[in-house]
Design a protein around this motif. Structure first.
Motif, mmCIF file in Angstrom:
data_model
loop_
_atom_site.group_PDB
_atom_site.id
_atom_site.type_symbol
_atom_site.label_atom_id
_atom_site.label_comp_id
_atom_site.label_asym_id
_atom_site.label_seq_id
_atom_site.Cartn_x
_atom_site.Cartn_y
_atom_site.Cartn_z
ATOM 1 N N LYS A 1 -16.160 0.884 71.255
ATOM 2 C CA LYS A 1 -17.455 1.474 70.904
ATOM 3 C C LYS A 1 -17.400 2.986 71.082
ATOM 4 O O LYS A 1 -16.772 3.490 72.013
ATOM 5 N N ALA A 2 -18.067 3.673 70.182
ATOM 6 C CA ALA A 2 -18.138 5.129 70.244
ATOM 7 C C ALA A 2 -19.589 5.581 70.141
ATOM 8 O O ALA A 2 -20.426 4.896 69.547
ATOM 9 N N ILE B 1 -29.828 8.096 75.455
ATOM 10 C CA ILE B 1 -29.136 6.797 75.546
ATOM 11 C C ILE B 1 -27.811 6.952 76.286
ATOM 12 O O ILE B 1 -27.465 6.153 77.148
ATOM 13 N N ILE B 2 -27.090 7.966 75.932
ATOM 14 C CA ILE B 2 -25.832 8.286 76.618
ATOM 15 C C ILE B 2 -26.034 9.606 77.362
ATOM 16 O O ILE B 2 -26.246 10.652 76.745
ATOM 17 N N TYR C 1 -19.876 9.134 83.491
ATOM 18 C CA TYR C 1 -18.803 8.243 83.035
ATOM 19 C C TYR C 1 -19.374 6.902 82.565
ATOM 20 O O TYR C 1 -20.298 6.359 83.176
ATOM 21 N N TYR C 2 -18.776 6.385 81.483
ATOM 22 C CA TYR C 2 -19.156 5.076 80.952
ATOM 23 C C TYR C 2 -17.924 4.209 80.745
ATOM 24 O O TYR C 2 -16.863 4.695 80.317
ATOM 25 N N ARG C 3 -18.098 2.931 81.072
ATOM 26 C CA ARG C 3 -17.121 1.898 80.723
ATOM 27 C C ARG C 3 -17.774 0.989 79.675
ATOM 28 O O ARG C 3 -18.984 1.030 79.475
ATOM 29 N N ALA D 1 -20.988 -3.347 75.635
ATOM 30 C CA ALA D 1 -22.067 -2.395 75.884
ATOM 31 C C ALA D 1 -21.622 -1.325 76.860
ATOM 32 O O ALA D 1 -20.845 -1.577 77.789
ATOM 33 N N PHE D 2 -22.149 -0.106 76.664
ATOM 34 C CA PHE D 2 -21.845 0.976 77.596
ATOM 35 C C PHE D 2 -22.541 0.731 78.922
ATOM 36 O O PHE D 2 -23.733 0.421 78.990
ATOM 37 N N VAL D 3 -21.766 0.893 79.997
ATOM 38 C CA VAL D 3 -22.310 0.742 81.344
ATOM 39 C C VAL D 3 -21.852 1.946 82.178
ATOM 40 O O VAL D 3 -20.665 2.332 82.125
#
Length: 212
Positions: free
Chosen positions: A187-188, A195-196, A201-203, A208-210
């Motif tokens: 995912k990008a 939202i971002i 940092y996201y995994r 889904a981004f967490v």
């Protein structure tokens, strides 16, 4: 008795050919003579002998031992650290920094610089505008903090972060299957601050981004 011109002496003795034959560029790098040339005004001498072209070529730095450090500061320079906990830094525009050992760190701070960390728990950071950071080892981290930068986290358990307006791309991988950690999702997103979040940092978990 009048002193002879250094340029005339070089021409007379054929030293221009000697500079080429002995590859004076390596000598200049090794001795730090480039700074000396600037300080002594010998730039004119380099123009006369044609040796100035040797100084314009991109530099390269390599550290292969554990805890080694490599730094390339010139335009299009390349720095590589291959040992455990090695550090590679490229500060010139379009420079490239690569850290391939475990716990290695790669940093590219110039315009359109590229930083790559391929070892486990490696960290890649691109702080220049339009820079790119890539972490492909397990549990690695990629960071893009310059304008319009891109951070790619492609290894197992990797994470990515970016400044506002940057893009992050994260790959989710499954458990070891005997050969590799298979790709499950990718995912990008653009860091929009909503939202971002910026500088977070996201995994990727279950697609889904967490926040990591």
């Amino acid at each position: 008795m009048p002193k002879k011109s250094p340029v005339g002496t070089l021409r007379a003795t054929g030293a221009r050919r000697l500079l080429r034959a002995t590859r004076a560029r390596r000598l200049l790098r090794a001795t730090g003579a480039r700074r000396l040339l600037r300080a002594t005004g010998a730039r004119r001498l380099l123009r006369a002998t044609g040796a100035r072209r040797l100084l314009r070529r991109p530099g390269a730095a390599s550290a292969t031992g554990d805890l080694g450090a490599a730094s390339a500061t010139g335009y299009q320079g390349a720095a590589s650290a291959t040992g455990y906990q090695g550090a590679a830094s490229a500060t010139g525009n379009r420079g490239a920094a690569s850290a391939t050992g475990d716990l290695g760190a790669a940093s590219a701070t110039g315009y359109q610089g590229a930083a790559s960390a391929t070892g486990d728990r490696g960290a890649a950071s691109a702080t220049g505008n339009r820079g790119a950071a890539s972490a492909t080892g397990d549990l690695g981290a990629a960071s893009a903090t310059g304008k319009a930068g891109v951070a790619l986290a492609a290894g197992f358990g990797c994470k990515a972060k970016g400044a506002l307006g940057c893009a992050i791309c994260v790959v989710e991988r499954g458990n070891w299957d005997g050969e590799t950690h298979p790709i499950i999702n990718i995912k990008a997103a653009i860091v929009d601050g909503d939202i971002i979040k910026a500088d977070t940092y996201y995994r990727l978990i279950n697609g889904a981004f967490v926040e990591a």
